[in-house]
Enzyme design. Structure first.
Site, PDB file in Angstrom:
ATOM      1  CD  GLU A 135      -3.128  -1.026   0.476  1.00  0.00           C
ATOM      2  OE1 GLU A 135      -3.379   0.076  -0.036  1.00  0.00           O
ATOM      3  OE2 GLU A 135      -3.836  -2.023   0.328  1.00  0.00           O
ATOM      4  CG  HIS A 153      -8.280   0.044   1.585  1.00  0.00           C
ATOM      5  ND1 HIS A 153      -9.087  -1.051   1.744  1.00  0.00           N
ATOM      6  CD2 HIS A 153      -7.740   0.288   2.800  1.00  0.00           C
ATOM      7  CE1 HIS A 153      -9.032  -1.442   3.009  1.00  0.00           C
ATOM      8  NE2 HIS A 153      -8.232  -0.653   3.660  1.00  0.00           N
TER       9      HIS A 153
END
Length: 188
Positions: A135, A153
């Site tokens: 991420e 997300h």
């Protein structure tokens, strides 16, 4: 013109791996789509089947069966030592070639290289990812040239979800001040 590019959910079998809060919220949302729902639950699968109204629920050792029966597989479980890399070459190979893998939970559940293999070899038809092995993901990662739909997300970043988070934080502060254990804490 030509053939339709999308696929309807109606009459599809949806496999849900993890029947906790996220899995149960997904079940509520899928009820109106005319799908058959099956699941995997770590503890008391038969009780979960009756309580949630699913067509079938198995234990973790029955994951290959769920993968082989599902047109769409949703991952809705936490990353633990037992679930890290759950979707690897061996488990992805259990899926049907027309099936889609959707990860709503944590990136560590899916082995990135195995997913690229499954997509490029036609082992599975596609993937929907709201979480990634890294991420933020590298936008130039070649996996995104395959049949992958990626979201950033931020599904939980709505006015309503943020109000719920705030209410939970306030309640935990109140509980700690009162000498009670906070809610929703991971237990060893």
């Amino acid at each position: 013109m030509g053939q339709p590019r999308g696929r309807a959910l109606e009459d599809q079998t949806v496999g849900i791996v993890g029947l906790g809060g996220i899995g149960q919220a997904l079940i509520r949302r899928l009820k109106g789509f005319g799908v058959r729902m099956i699941g995997i639950k770590r503890h008391a699968p038969q009780e979960a089947q009756a309580a949630l109204g699913l067509d079938w629920v198995g234990g973790p050792d029955q994951l290959p069966e769920l993968l082989g029966r599902s047109d769409v597989v949703f991952l809705c479980l936490p990353v633990t030592p037992a679930s890290t890399g759950l979707m690897n070459r061996q488990t992805l190979a259990c899926m049907q070639p027309h099936a889609f893998l959707i990860n709503l939970s944590r990136g560590g559940l899916v082995d990135r290289d195995a997913l690229e293999w499954a997509l490029s070899s036609g082992t599975i038809a596609g993937a929907g990812l709201d979480v990634f092995w890294q991420e933020p993901p590298d936008p130039d990662d070649p996996i995104f040239d395959l049949n992958v739909l990626a979201t950033p997300h931020i599904g939980g970043s709505t006015d309503r979800s943020l109000q719920g988070i705030l209410a939970g934080v306030v309640e935990n502060i109140r509980r700690v001040e009162a000498g009670q254990a906070p809610l929703n804490c991971a237990r060893p």
